[in-house]
Scaffold this motif. Structure first.
Motif, PDB file in Angstrom:
ATOM      1  N   GLU A 127      -6.181   0.210   9.696  1.00 53.98           N
ATOM      2  CA  GLU A 127      -6.675  -0.718  10.711  1.00 53.98           C
ATOM      3  C   GLU A 127      -7.422  -1.876  10.070  1.00 53.98           C
ATOM      4  O   GLU A 127      -7.269  -3.030  10.467  1.00 53.98           O
ATOM      5  CB  GLU A 127      -7.574   0.023  11.707  1.00 53.98           C
ATOM      6  CG  GLU A 127      -6.744   0.667  12.795  1.00 53.98           C
ATOM      7  CD  GLU A 127      -7.576   1.500  13.738  1.00 53.98           C
ATOM      8  OE1 GLU A 127      -8.778   1.727  13.460  1.00 53.98           O
ATOM      9  OE2 GLU A 127      -7.014   1.935  14.763  1.00 53.98           O
ATOM     10  N   SER A 128      -8.204  -1.562   9.050  1.00 55.96           N
ATOM     11  CA  SER A 128      -8.949  -2.654   8.415  1.00 55.96           C
ATOM     12  C   SER A 128      -7.990  -3.571   7.656  1.00 55.96           C
ATOM     13  O   SER A 128      -8.186  -4.781   7.595  1.00 55.96           O
ATOM     14  CB  SER A 128     -10.040  -2.114   7.491  1.00 55.96           C
ATOM     15  OG  SER A 128      -9.420  -1.482   6.398  1.00 55.96           O
ATOM     16  N   TYR A 129      -6.898  -2.983   7.130  1.00 51.01           N
ATOM     17  CA  TYR A 129      -5.935  -3.830   6.429  1.00 51.01           C
ATOM     18  C   TYR A 129      -5.267  -4.804   7.386  1.00 51.01           C
ATOM     19  O   TYR A 129      -5.087  -5.983   7.088  1.00 51.01           O
ATOM     20  CB  TYR A 129      -4.866  -2.979   5.729  1.00 51.01           C
ATOM     21  CG  TYR A 129      -3.746  -3.823   5.159  1.00 51.01           C
ATOM     22  CD1 TYR A 129      -3.919  -4.497   3.953  1.00 51.01           C
ATOM     23  CD2 TYR A 129      -2.552  -3.989   5.847  1.00 51.01           C
ATOM     24  CE1 TYR A 129      -2.915  -5.300   3.442  1.00 51.01           C
ATOM     25  CE2 TYR A 129      -1.551  -4.787   5.348  1.00 51.01           C
ATOM     26  CZ  TYR A 129      -1.736  -5.443   4.134  1.00 51.01           C
ATOM     27  OH  TYR A 129      -0.747  -6.240   3.644  1.00 51.01           O
ATOM     28  N   GLU A 156      -9.076   9.411   6.470  1.00 51.80           N
ATOM     29  CA  GLU A 156      -9.524   8.011   6.475  1.00 51.80           C
ATOM     30  C   GLU A 156      -8.379   7.014   6.614  1.00 51.80           C
ATOM     31  O   GLU A 156      -8.607   5.813   6.746  1.00 51.80           O
ATOM     32  CB  GLU A 156     -10.275   7.676   5.167  1.00 51.80           C
ATOM     33  CG  GLU A 156     -11.606   8.355   5.012  1.00 51.80           C
ATOM     34  CD  GLU A 156     -11.416   9.777   4.507  1.00 51.80           C
ATOM     35  OE1 GLU A 156     -10.612   9.980   3.585  1.00 51.80           O
ATOM     36  OE2 GLU A 156     -12.035  10.697   5.082  1.00 51.80           O
ATOM     37  N   LYS A 203       0.841  -1.191   0.000  1.00 47.11           N
ATOM     38  CA  LYS A 203       0.000   0.000   0.000  1.00 47.11           C
ATOM     39  C   LYS A 203       0.871   1.235   0.000  1.00 47.11           C
ATOM     40  O   LYS A 203       1.965   1.235   0.597  1.00 47.11           O
ATOM     41  CB  LYS A 203      -0.869   0.024   1.278  1.00 47.11           C
ATOM     42  CG  LYS A 203      -2.260  -0.566   1.091  1.00 47.11           C
ATOM     43  CD  LYS A 203      -3.050  -0.418   2.372  1.00 47.11           C
ATOM     44  CE  LYS A 203      -4.309  -1.266   2.356  1.00 47.11           C
ATOM     45  NZ  LYS A 203      -5.210  -0.942   1.247  1.00 47.11           N
ATOM     46  N   LYS A 261      -8.306   4.435   9.503  1.00 36.71           N
ATOM     47  CA  LYS A 261      -9.335   3.400   9.334  1.00 36.71           C
ATOM     48  C   LYS A 261      -8.888   2.368   8.305  1.00 36.71           C
ATOM     49  O   LYS A 261      -9.004   1.157   8.512  1.00 36.71           O
ATOM     50  CB  LYS A 261     -10.641   4.053   8.854  1.00 36.71           C
ATOM     51  CG  LYS A 261     -11.485   4.581   9.976  1.00 36.71           C
ATOM     52  CD  LYS A 261     -12.911   3.991   9.873  1.00 36.71           C
ATOM     53  CE  LYS A 261     -13.613   4.040  11.223  1.00 36.71           C
ATOM     54  NZ  LYS A 261     -13.961   5.413  11.638  1.00 36.71           N
ATOM     55  N   GLU A 262      -8.374   2.881   7.203  1.00 32.71           N
ATOM     56  CA  GLU A 262      -7.944   2.022   6.109  1.00 32.71           C
ATOM     57  C   GLU A 262      -6.858   1.052   6.577  1.00 32.71           C
ATOM     58  O   GLU A 262      -6.906  -0.151   6.319  1.00 32.71           O
ATOM     59  CB  GLU A 262      -7.429   2.895   4.953  1.00 32.71           C
ATOM     60  CG  GLU A 262      -7.177   2.114   3.685  1.00 32.71           C
ATOM     61  CD  GLU A 262      -6.591   2.999   2.587  1.00 32.71           C
ATOM     62  OE1 GLU A 262      -6.684   4.245   2.689  1.00 32.71           O
ATOM     63  OE2 GLU A 262      -6.025   2.422   1.644  1.00 32.71           O
ATOM     64  N   SER A 285      -6.315  -5.789  10.411  1.00 34.45           N
ATOM     65  CA  SER A 285      -7.159  -6.667  11.234  1.00 34.45           C
ATOM     66  C   SER A 285      -7.657  -7.824  10.387  1.00 34.45           C
ATOM     67  O   SER A 285      -8.757  -7.818   9.866  1.00 34.45           O
ATOM     68  CB  SER A 285      -8.321  -5.876  11.822  1.00 34.45           C
ATOM     69  OG  SER A 285      -9.074  -5.314  10.779  1.00 34.45           O
ATOM     70  N   VAL A 286      -6.788  -8.790  10.261  1.00 41.40           N
ATOM     71  CA  VAL A 286      -7.151  -9.934   9.415  1.00 41.40           C
ATOM     72  C   VAL A 286      -7.846 -10.977  10.277  1.00 41.40           C
ATOM     73  O   VAL A 286      -7.325 -11.352  11.301  1.00 41.40           O
ATOM     74  CB  VAL A 286      -5.897 -10.544   8.766  1.00 41.40           C
ATOM     75  CG1 VAL A 286      -6.303 -11.633   7.773  1.00 41.40           C
ATOM     76  CG2 VAL A 286      -5.110  -9.460   8.064  1.00 41.40           C
TER      77      VAL A 286
END
Lengths: 231, 488
Positions: A226-228, A220, A213, A223-224, A230-231
């Motif tokens: 963290e979502s990446y 954002e 990335k 957030k982006e 948090s697998v």
């Protein structure tokens, strides 16, 4: 400007780093994020010519780092505590590094003054050797030494780890101030997503040695990321 | 730049953990160094006259020259084992604004002044002075001395080149052994031939320049090699060894002591410091070979006790004296675990006992020197088990020095305090004294019996004694935890 081209590093058969192309413009505050073993420290080590790349090269302000050592005059860095000279007191260490960067005693004293708050009275004037300081305090000394002598490039590996909350906040202010100067490029690696998103304009995520990335920091971004992760 | 390096060296030396340890130890080390210097000096000054007296028809210088090959090869072997380039120290300099080639020159030049290079000068220089006084040609002697100094320096740099190479090492050993053998059997005098070369240098001192050339070549080879290796993933990397998990299930027979004993075995095998001290066991076992063949000791039976205690107790002494400092790195962790202190100590006791018995069995061939020797060794074994193990465990409660397991053992006095020296005395000299006294008053048989009885008494009261020792450990627990937390 730091230009990375076709860079790879292999240990035996395992490739720990592979970056085809990465450009970091002068003045950018740049964050490197990734899990353990993602290649962050390896990248910094190659950039500092502490480790030789298997292929490719990094060019630090027009100088290919493994061919000439000129980059040392304008690059300050702190990787970890093992790069401190343990048997010196912090004052002596600052004087030593300052001297290598063309600062005299008075320059060093003046430079250190601005960090009084950051040091919180625990580094200078303590009559202790660096090896006897706590990990956090060693880190403070190393970070401050890395920024001595107006370097064009500052590299900090995991600067927030081991620091107390107050110092973390103070360090963020220091890095932001440094990044405001458009002559200075700042490279930081961190596990702490909140901190990097706060201080860096651009964040690159490494995974198993590859760039996965490359984000210009915005509201954002956290957030982006963290979502990446948090697998 | 040079002044920077010198300042750093100075500070590193005087601020090193070693230096700031105890005054007692430093004095001891200084005495040790002085002893070596003085003995070299004495040989240097007196050597000429001794040789002259022993071999009146030969030229002392020629004699010395004929042995130089062995001195040089021996020196190289010694260096190979002991001397390493101190590359780790330069890690902090790599990221600073210092050119790499200066760093490399710095470590290389620094190595020139190491202990290994200075020591033999204490022989060569006074020897040369004596030679000049005795009417040898001054330029010749100076040329010879210069050659020696250049050779020492060349050995210094040659060692770093071959250091990781076992083939080179084997080659050195072969030269030493082969040279000795062909000389011994009068086949061919290699050393003499080399010696003639040195005689030639004395006669033509200008040839010493050739060795300067050799030194320069070696230095640059080193420079080239090192310049390529001052990277984190090359020379300055901490080698990670593949973990070797050996099957230690045989220890399970020891019941609830097994986990500790297994850990101790791993501790011994997997750390530099402990691993190199296992070699000391071999030395201790062979200790008797220095004594027994010599007729002087034939009648000094009390010396058998010293050998007996030492050869069956090398592990006991080497390992035991640093209980519980071996575990100092994680002592806090141990103390917060769910186990009885008694069991921890009992496991150490069992290890030491097993080693004592095993070493006695391995030492049975000493019977070759007479049944008396074996009898004394047997009594010494019992004494070691019954008395010395307890004494050394008790001594452990005074242990206040942390041990860093990653450092090698030879000349490593880390963790040594006054206790270790004091406790050594009763361990070896008390039984020797008792034995000598009874032997003198009554008889040899009774003396052996007394020694063994003391041991058996210790074994009989083992539980009681261990309870006392355990208590002592528990009262000292906090002091020890605090002490082990301090970096020396």
């Amino acid at each position: 400007m730091i230009v990375t081209k076709q860079l790879s590093k292999k240990y035996g058969k395992t490739e720990v780093l592979h970056i085809d192309s990465l450009e970091i413009p002068t003045g950018q505050s740049f964050g490197l994020v990734g899990n353990n073993g993602a290649g962050k420290t390896t990248y910094f080590n190659i950039l500092l010519d502490l480790v030789r790349p298997t292929t490719g090269s990094i060019i630090n302000h027009d100088i290919q780092v493994n061919l000439s050592e000129e980059w040392k005059t304008y690059t300050g860095s702190f990787i970890d505590e093992s790069f401190l000279i343990g048997y010196l007191t912090p004052e002596e260490y600052f004087e030593f590094v300052g001297d290598l960067r063309g600062m005299n005693k008075a320059d060093v004293a003046k430079y250190l003054q601005q960090f009084d708050e950051f040091f919180n009275g625990e580094i200078t004037g303590k009559k202790k050797y660096l090896r006897d300081l706590s990990k956090g305090n060693q880190k403070k000394a190393g970070i401050v030494a890395a920024m001595m002598g107006n370097p064009k490039l500052v590299i900090l590996d995991e600067p927030f780890a081991n620091l107390d909350p107050t110092t973390q906040i103070r360090l963020k202010t220091i890095i932001k101030e440094l990044a405001e100067n458009k002559e200075v490029t700042v490279l930081i690696s961190s596990h702490d997503l909140t901190h990097v998103t706060e201080v860096c304009e651009r964040i690159v995520v490494l995974d198993k040695g590859n760039v996965v990335k490359d984000i210009q920091t915005s509201a954002e971004t956290l957030k982006e990321l963290e979502s990446y992760f948090s697998v | 730049m040079i002044s920077h390096f010198l300042k750093l060296e100075w500070k590193q030396y005087f601020r090193s953990a070693n230096w700031q340890k105890s005054i007692f130890l430093n004095i001891l080390l200084v005495l040790f160094a002085l002893y070596f210097m003085l003995s070299f000096l004495a040989i240097g000054i007196g050597g000429f006259f001794i040789l002259k007296e022993q071999f009146p028809d030969q030229d002392p210088l020629v004699l010395v020259n004929s042995f130089l090959l062995f001195a040089i090869v021996g020196d190289l072997i010694f260096r190979y084992i002991m001397q390493k380039l101190p590359v780790m120290n330069i890690k902090p300099l790599l990221t600073l604004n210092i050119p790499r080639n200066k760093i490399v020159h710095f470590i290389l030049v620094k190595s020139s002044f190491s202990f290994f290079n200075i020591m033999s000068l204490f022989f060569y220089i006074p020897f040369s002075v004596v030679l000049m006084k005795e009417g040898y040609e001054i330029t010749g002697v100076l040329g010879w001395l210069a050659t020696m100094i250049l050779l020492i320096q060349s050995a210094n740099f040659l060692n770093f080149l071959i250091n990781k190479n076992n083939i080179a090492f084997a080659g050195l050993i072969t030269i030493l052994l082969g040279g000795y053998l062909v000389q011994h059997f009068d086949l061919f005098n290699v050393a003499g031939l080399v010696g003639e070369g040195f005689d030639f240098i004395y006669q033509n001192p200008i040839t010493a320049v050739a060795f300067l050339g050799l030194l320069i070549v070696l230095y640059f080879l080193n420079y080239k090699q090192l310049r390529n290796e001052v990277y984190l993933d090359a020379l300055i990397s901490e080698k990670t060894k593949e973990a070797n998990a050996s099957d230690l299930s045989f220890a399970d027979k020891l019941g609830d002591l097994a986990p500790f004993i297994k850990n101790d075995l791993r501790l011994i095998w997997r750390n530099k410091r402990t691993k190199s001290s296992t070699w000391m066991i071999l030395m201790g076992l062979g200790y008797g070979l220095f004594f027994y063949p010599q007729p002087i000791y034939k009648d000094m039976v009390f010396m058998y006790v010293l050998v007996g205690i030492f050869s069956t107790g090398t592990f006991l002494i080497n390992f035991g004296q640093f209980i519980p400092a071996w575990d100092s790195g994680y002592y806090k962790m141990l103390m917060s675990q769910n186990f009885k202190y008694h069991r921890y100590l009992e496991s150490k006791f069992t290890m030491m006992t097993i080693s004592v018995v095993a070493l006695f069995v391995l030492g049975i061939p000493y019977v070759y020197f007479g049944w008396k020797v074996l009898a004394v060794h047997f009594a010494a074994m019992i004494y070691n088990i019954g008395v010395n193990t307890h004494v050394i465990l008790f001594g452990g409660t005074f242990n206040r020095k942390k041990i860093n397991l990653d450092e090698k053992a030879a000349f490593n006095l880390q963790g040594t305090g006054a206790v270790q020296w004091l406790i050594g005395l009763p361990l070896m000299f008390l039984p020797m004294g008792i034995f000598a006294l009874v032997d003198w008053l009554v008889s040899f048989e009774i003396a052996v019996l007394v020694l063994a009885t003391l041991g058996f008494i210790g074994i009989a009261f083992h539980q009681k004694i261990m309870a006392l020792i355990t208590k002592k450990y528990i009262t000292n627990k906090y002091v020890m935890i605090h002490a082990f937390n301090q970096e020396n």
